[in-house]
Design a protein around this motif. Structure first.
Motif, PDB file in Angstrom:
ATOM      1  N   GLN A  70     126.256 -45.663  38.140  1.00 57.76           N
ATOM      2  CA  GLN A  70     126.119 -45.069  36.809  1.00 57.76           C
ATOM      3  C   GLN A  70     127.323 -45.435  35.936  1.00 57.76           C
ATOM      4  O   GLN A  70     127.173 -45.748  34.752  1.00 57.76           O
ATOM      5  N   ILE A  71     128.521 -45.396  36.520  1.00 59.28           N
ATOM      6  CA  ILE A  71     129.724 -45.750  35.762  1.00 59.28           C
ATOM      7  C   ILE A  71     129.653 -47.214  35.333  1.00 59.28           C
ATOM      8  O   ILE A  71     129.978 -47.558  34.192  1.00 59.28           O
ATOM      9  N   MET A  74     127.254 -47.496  32.543  1.00 64.16           N
ATOM     10  CA  MET A  74     127.852 -46.962  31.318  1.00 64.16           C
ATOM     11  C   MET A  74     128.876 -47.923  30.735  1.00 64.16           C
ATOM     12  O   MET A  74     128.967 -48.085  29.513  1.00 64.16           O
ATOM     13  N   GLU A  75     129.675 -48.574  31.603  1.00 60.17           N
ATOM     14  CA  GLU A  75     130.653 -49.543  31.114  1.00 60.17           C
ATOM     15  C   GLU A  75     129.958 -50.730  30.469  1.00 60.17           C
ATOM     16  O   GLU A  75     130.410 -51.241  29.439  1.00 60.17           O
ATOM     17  N   THR A  77     126.988 -50.655  29.044  1.00 59.97           N
ATOM     18  CA  THR A  77     126.468 -50.144  27.779  1.00 59.97           C
ATOM     19  C   THR A  77     127.590 -50.026  26.751  1.00 59.97           C
ATOM     20  O   THR A  77     127.416 -50.387  25.579  1.00 59.97           O
ATOM     21  N   LYS A  78     128.745 -49.546  27.209  1.00 59.78           N
ATOM     22  CA  LYS A  78     129.886 -49.404  26.308  1.00 59.78           C
ATOM     23  C   LYS A  78     130.311 -50.753  25.759  1.00 59.78           C
ATOM     24  O   LYS A  78     130.560 -50.895  24.554  1.00 59.78           O
TER      25      LYS A  78
END
Length: 191
Positions: A70-71, A74-75, A77-78
């Motif tokens: 998930q991290i 998210m990274e 996506t970021k």
């Protein structure tokens, strides 16, 4: 008188010793079995305890891997969002510049010079047009070079052709767009 014992006392003593030995051997065997059983039960409980710990650790590791995935997502996506933001910010910053570029192009374009195509790639621009003669193309290039918004132009191609009995110069030139700092902007542009 003395009594003589004719009973087989040695056999009785041997039987007694065999019974005692059998009881002692049985007791030792029972004690050894009890010890082996206790050791076996102890190790079985330790194995079960270790299996429970291993299962707990596997479950926690799988949770951590899901969190890590998930991290990572998210990274990613970021970084995509930051890239989009950079593109949007560069577009926002260049939007007024293009207005100034077109405004400046209109100001420096000599009469009887007509632009038919303008293409931009990064800070390089390609300008295609038609002029009444070669001198007007030279004037246009000098005006570009003297402008605050353009760099040194480079003539790529010029062809003279007759159109409907009128001599015209078809040209293509490349020019770079200058990036002006806030201090370099003309006075009317700063406000």
């Amino acid at each position: 008188m003395r009594q003589i014992n004719l009973l087989p006392w040695r056999e009785a003593r041997r039987k007694q010793q065999q019974r005692s030995f059998g009881l002692i051997a049985g007791a030792a065997l029972l004690a050894a079995g009890a010890i082996v059983g206790a050791v076996h039960l102890y190790y079985q409980s330790e194995i079960q305890s270790q299996k429970a710990r291993n299962d707990y650790l596997r479950a926690e590791i799988s949770k951590q891997k899901r969190v890590e995935d998930q991290i990572t997502a998210m990274e990613d996506t970021k970084s995509q969002i930051l890239g989009r933001m950079d593109v949007i910010q560069s577009l926002q910053a260049s939007r007024p510049e293009m207005v100034h570029v077109f405004d400046e192009m209109v100001r420096i374009l000599p009469d009887e010079v007509y632009l038919t195509d303008m293409r931009r790639q990064a800070d390089a621009m390609t300008v295609v047009g038609v002029a009444r003669n070669n001198n007007l193309v030279s004037d246009f290039m000098r005006n570009l070079e003297g402008s605050d918004w353009f760099g040194v132009p480079m003539l790529r191609e010029i062809n003279n052709k007759d159109i409907f009995g009128v001599r015209a110069s078809f040209f293509e030139l490349g020019v770079t767009k200058r990036k002006l700092a806030e201090d370099d902007l003309p006075a009317e542009e700063k406000s």
